[in-house]
Design an enzyme around this catalytic site. Sequence first.
Site, mmCIF file in Angstrom:
data_model
loop_
_atom_site.group_PDB
_atom_site.id
_atom_site.type_symbol
_atom_site.label_atom_id
_atom_site.label_comp_id
_atom_site.label_asym_id
_atom_site.label_seq_id
_atom_site.Cartn_x
_atom_site.Cartn_y
_atom_site.Cartn_z
ATOM 1 N N PHE A 5 0.666 -1.374 0.100
ATOM 2 C CA PHE A 5 0.099 -0.052 0.137
ATOM 3 C C PHE A 5 0.929 1.224 -0.157
ATOM 4 C CE2 PHE A 5 -2.511 3.211 2.771
ATOM 5 C CZ PHE A 5 -3.331 3.461 1.907
ATOM 6 N N ILE A 45 11.777 -12.591 2.546
ATOM 7 C CA ILE A 45 12.513 -11.562 3.397
ATOM 8 C C ILE A 45 12.710 -12.368 4.771
ATOM 9 C CG2 ILE A 45 12.971 -9.395 4.559
ATOM 10 C CD1 ILE A 45 11.363 -8.237 2.255
ATOM 11 N N ALA A 92 7.171 -5.617 5.332
ATOM 12 C CA ALA A 92 7.047 -6.070 6.405
ATOM 13 C C ALA A 92 6.235 -7.218 6.830
ATOM 14 C CB ALA A 92 6.606 -5.051 7.378
ATOM 15 N N ARG A 93 6.104 -7.954 7.800
ATOM 16 C CA ARG A 93 5.047 -8.857 8.070
ATOM 17 C C ARG A 93 3.854 -8.145 8.684
ATOM 18 N NH1 ARG A 93 2.362 -12.727 11.602
ATOM 19 N NH2 ARG A 93 1.646 -14.429 10.527
ATOM 20 N N SER A 152 6.129 1.900 12.981
ATOM 21 C CA SER A 152 4.791 1.789 13.271
ATOM 22 C C SER A 152 4.668 2.548 14.578
ATOM 23 C CB SER A 152 4.037 0.556 13.413
ATOM 24 O OG SER A 152 2.823 0.455 14.013
ATOM 25 N N TYR A 171 3.039 -7.391 16.977
ATOM 26 C CA TYR A 171 3.651 -6.852 15.645
ATOM 27 C C TYR A 171 4.322 -5.574 16.297
ATOM 28 C CZ TYR A 171 3.379 -3.620 11.661
ATOM 29 O OH TYR A 171 3.477 -2.515 10.699
#
Length: 314
Positions: free
Chosen positions: A11, A49, A70-71, A114, A140
């Site tokens: 995104f 990755i 990223a995950r 984040s 996360y």
Amino acid sequence: MNTLLTGATGFVGKCLAEVLDQQEAYLLTCAVRWIGGTQCGREVEISGIDADTDWTTALIDQQVVIHAAARAHIMKDEVSDPLSEYRKVNVEGTLNLARQAVEAGVRRFIYISSIKVNGEWTPQGEPFTAEDTPAPEDHYGISKLEAEQGLQELAAETGMEVVIIRPPLVYGPGVKGNFASMMKLVGRELPLPLGAVQNSRSLVALDNLVDFVITCISHPAAANQVFLVSDGEDLSTTELLRAIARAMGRRSRLIPVPARVFLFGASLLGKSAVAKRLLGSLQVDISKNRDILGWHPPISVAKGMARAVGHPVG
């Protein structure tokens, strides 16, 4: 400036790739799972990755790395050990890339982290700052913090500049998740019991985030800094829904249900977590960005909302 971008099909990464690829100042390379996955002029195939990924080809002659891959945060993670899975990509994968970047002579490493590193909530009127002690509450957020810490240690040891950017909820064209769900509800003009929410939430339009990342590519004062980023206009959930409705040209049918009543009703339906997200505050202070980088969000919330719902912004 030779720049490697990971997460170029995501995104945020997709928009970054489109903007950077149009600017003569940057020679962009996109790391992708399959060749042809982006509109980027130069692509390098990276199948996954983790701690064993070989970045040699992708890093040839690169001066800057923007690590957006990223995950991603998953609301209902069904794996047996979520933290371990996040660490494989977000920590081990990130630090493996960063170490190879050092060996390849990369000057600056920009990490898209984040706001979850700071935490999940703020008292209203007491926004998070980049200097706050991190307090992640989920797997996360923990993985993102561990990656940040590893990058900062690597920067101190090697001299490679690291820039860490922590965005809150990002919205824009193609947005998914909770924001997309809100747009659907507003678009149907359904009555919603959210007309009296007095919280404060910081969001960031995709265009504003991309502009900030690009500012951090070359600004000398960005080196080895942590930044929070937002639109600089905090909204209550009620104001947010009204803003989405205006952008869509729809009526906002919001019923002023008291917060305690809404929370009680949600708890009866087993939706307490959703209610808390809708009622809680999460604010970020971006004064550091203005003071150090001279950066101001280039578009307003109104224009960001119009872009998100597909309307021209003028």
